[in-house]
Design an enzyme around this catalytic site. Structure first.
Site, mmCIF file in Angstrom:
data_model
loop_
_atom_site.group_PDB
_atom_site.id
_atom_site.type_symbol
_atom_site.label_atom_id
_atom_site.label_comp_id
_atom_site.label_asym_id
_atom_site.label_seq_id
_atom_site.Cartn_x
_atom_site.Cartn_y
_atom_site.Cartn_z
ATOM 1 N N ASN A 166 0.873 -1.172 0.000
ATOM 2 C CA ASN A 166 0.000 0.000 0.000
ATOM 3 C C ASN A 166 0.909 1.221 0.000
ATOM 4 O OD1 ASN A 166 -1.788 2.053 0.493
ATOM 5 N ND2 ASN A 166 -2.693 1.142 2.328
ATOM 6 N N ARG A 181 -2.542 -2.065 -3.481
ATOM 7 C CA ARG A 181 -3.750 -1.276 -3.268
ATOM 8 C C ARG A 181 -3.683 -0.066 -4.199
ATOM 9 N NH1 ARG A 181 -5.076 3.067 1.242
ATOM 10 N NH2 ARG A 181 -7.268 3.353 0.720
ATOM 11 N N HIS A 197 -13.074 2.834 0.125
ATOM 12 C CA HIS A 197 -13.104 1.788 1.158
ATOM 13 C C HIS A 197 -13.790 0.518 0.634
ATOM 14 C CE1 HIS A 197 -13.143 5.200 4.394
ATOM 15 N NE2 HIS A 197 -11.915 4.724 4.280
ATOM 16 N N ARG A 244 -10.405 9.210 20.507
ATOM 17 C CA ARG A 244 -10.077 8.940 21.922
ATOM 18 C C ARG A 244 -9.839 10.244 22.663
ATOM 19 N NH1 ARG A 244 -6.015 4.408 19.868
ATOM 20 N NH2 ARG A 244 -5.928 6.012 18.290
ATOM 21 N N GLU A 257 -8.103 -5.194 5.289
ATOM 22 C CA GLU A 257 -7.971 -4.887 3.866
ATOM 23 C C GLU A 257 -6.794 -5.626 3.232
ATOM 24 O OE1 GLU A 257 -8.556 -0.773 5.204
ATOM 25 O OE2 GLU A 257 -9.433 -0.398 3.248
HETATM 26 P P1 ADP Z 1 -7.647 5.344 9.157
HETATM 27 O O1 ADP Z 1 -7.284 3.989 8.593
HETATM 28 O O2 ADP Z 1 -8.687 6.075 8.355
HETATM 29 O O3 ADP Z 1 -6.487 6.211 9.517
HETATM 30 P P2 ADP Z 1 -8.486 3.859 11.507
HETATM 31 O O4 ADP Z 1 -9.447 2.863 10.986
HETATM 32 O O5 ADP Z 1 -7.145 3.404 11.940
HETATM 33 O O6 ADP Z 1 -8.383 5.107 10.532
HETATM 34 O O7 ADP Z 1 -9.205 4.592 12.752
HETATM 35 C C1 ADP Z 1 -8.608 5.618 13.451
HETATM 36 C C2 ADP Z 1 -9.632 6.245 14.386
HETATM 37 O O8 ADP Z 1 -10.170 5.238 15.265
HETATM 38 C C3 ADP Z 1 -9.008 7.313 15.270
HETATM 39 O O9 ADP Z 1 -9.728 8.518 15.209
HETATM 40 C C4 ADP Z 1 -9.107 6.707 16.650
HETATM 41 O O10 ADP Z 1 -9.375 7.684 17.592
HETATM 42 C C5 ADP Z 1 -10.278 5.773 16.554
HETATM 43 N N1 ADP Z 1 -10.134 4.777 17.636
HETATM 44 C C6 ADP Z 1 -9.217 3.820 17.756
HETATM 45 N N2 ADP Z 1 -9.378 3.164 18.943
HETATM 46 C C7 ADP Z 1 -10.416 3.766 19.563
HETATM 47 C C8 ADP Z 1 -11.070 3.576 20.823
HETATM 48 N N3 ADP Z 1 -10.674 2.643 21.663
HETATM 49 N N4 ADP Z 1 -12.119 4.378 21.123
HETATM 50 C C9 ADP Z 1 -12.519 5.337 20.272
HETATM 51 N N5 ADP Z 1 -11.927 5.561 19.080
HETATM 52 C C10 ADP Z 1 -10.904 4.802 18.737
#
Ligand code: ADP
Length: 396
Positions: free
Chosen positions: A7, A90, A179, A284, A383
């Site tokens: 990726n 990807r 996605h 978070r 993915e």
């Molecule tokens: P991307 O691939 O689009 O960067 P992810 O699927 O990795 O995103 O998701 C990242 C998001 O998930 C972040 O905003 C993070 O805060 C949220 N996240 C991860 N763990 C938690 C949790 N335990 N509680 C709330 N949100 C969470």
């Protein structure tokens, strides 16, 4: 067969080597700061992460370092490149050209180049990764797996904008959705878990991470999704605005004396829950700020959840009902409050969440009660595995 999943972004490159027989991840990692200074993070199986600063002026050098790491005497997992049976790449945008994954050859590469206009930040980077692998592993078959492909089954009424038709004719301006690999993987997995036939189910998949989109899946096909020509449309996201009144663009431009590039930057990078809260794009951080009384953080969470709910509601209408709603990605997988808040507002459909199941993390699980009229599931997305499966299916 071992499949290398790549990726490739503009300055980073994520990789996984997957044994397609066992679907085990033999090794994975990321090359960061390509073209700047260079660092490779490498992890064999579930082992410790090894971080090595190593100059990587180009993507070719980054991939060479990945291959060296995979073949390293101590922490490597293969002895020679012959043990990589295929590479799965990807690719973000396949336009209308690519409705499924495809074996890469010069003609396909040209087709991907022709989609560069539609994803100027992503496709050129994906292509750099493809060219680099081609040079370093000339005899190894490679496959392109597109983020947009799953949504190519959307009917015209879902993908057309209310714009002059000539823009579709001339520039292919329409909704594509993203996605797709995740929506496809999660919806299939949910059907398996429920032991129901994928080809005759109505599902809604909520992929909620930093980038977030929702997809309506009918009889195994995407029939609508919240992202559009670009990943900016739809939900309120980490830093992206999602749907707004397009007239806002002119309004801000005039008030602040900004040009279109600056405004697009605001909509992509300074908006969403980050822009609303002024705290963070990470959910978070927002949750802890809200728990400590930060009202704007609380409002950002409420606005995010409300938009998710509205999209689910509109897709239930579009599908004329729904059998299962699935949550996935960082937030969808890890935030029980988000899931229960959204589902409580769907109680009129007979949806009932099992509190205990809703608090379980890290596995495929049904979180609705046995009596719930609509099944609700959490399915951790994967993915890379989906790309490896698509690759295997084509090179086998
Ligand atoms: P991307 O691939 O689009 O960067 P992810 O699927 O990795 O995103 O998701 C990242 C998001 O998930 C972040 O905003 C993070 O805060 C949220 N996240 C991860 N763990 C938690 C949790 N335990 N509680 C709330 N949100 C969470």
């Amino acid at each position: 067969m071992n499949i290398l999943v790549v990726n490739c972004g503009s300055s980073s490159l994520k990789f996984q080597l997957i044994d397609s027989n066992t679907e085990e991840v033999l090794a994975k990692g990321i090359c960061e700061r390509i073209g700047i200074d260079g660092r490779i993070v490498y992890q064999k199986g579930e082992g410790e992460k090894e971080v090595t600063d190593s100059p990587m002026p180009t993507h070719k050098q980054a991939i060479q370092l990945v291959l060296n790491a995979l073949m390293n005497e101590k922490s490597g997992v293969i002895k020679s490149l012959d043990e990589v049976g295929a590479v799965g790449h990807r690719v973000v945008h396949g336009g209308e050209k690519f409705a499924s994954s495809i074996i890469l050859n010069n003609e396909v590469i040209k087709g991907i180049e022709e989609c560069n206009d539609l994803a100027p930040l992503h496709n050129p980077a994906n292509l750099i990764g493809i060219h680099a692998c081609k040079e370093l592993m000339p005899g190894t078959p490679m496959v392109a797996v597109f983020d947009t492909a799953f949504h190519q089954t959307m009917p015209e009424k879902s993908y057309m904008y209310g714009l002059p038709y000539k823009y579709y004719d001339e520039y292919k301006i329409r909704r594509y959705g993203f996605h797709g690999t995740s929506h496809s993987y999660v919806s299939k997995k949910a059907a398996e878990l429920l032991n129901q036939p994928y080809e005759s189910m109505k599902m809604i998949v909520c992929h909620l991470g930093n980038g977030a989109s929702i997809c309506a899946v009918e009889n195994g096909k995407s029939v609508d999704t919240s992202m559009g020509l670009t990943p900016l449309e739809g939900l309120v996201m980490g830093t992206r605005s999602g749907d707004i009144d397009p007239a806002i663009i002119e309004f801000i431009a005039q008030k602040e004396g900004l040009d279109i590039t600056s405004i697009m930057n605001i909509l992509n990078k300074e908006s969403g829950v980050y822009g609303i809260s002024g705290v963070s794009s990470d959910f978070r951080d927002l949750e802890s700020a809200a728990a400590n009384g930060d009202e704007r953080a609380a409002r950002a969470l409420e606005i995010f959840r409300y938009r998710v709910l509205k999209y689910i509601g509109s897709y239930i209408a579009a599908l004329n009902g729904v059998d299962a709603i699935c949550f996935t990605a960082g937030l969808g997988e890890n935030d029980p409050v988000l899931r229960s808040t959204v589902c409580n507002n769907l109680a009129y459909l007979g949806i009932e969440i099992d509190k205990e199941a809703n608090s379980v993390r890290g596995k495929d699980i049904v979180i609705s009660t046995p009596d719930s009229k609509v099944k609700v599931l959490v399915i951790p997305t994967n993915e890379e595995l989906a790309i490896a499966r698509e690759t295997l299916a084509l090179v086998k």
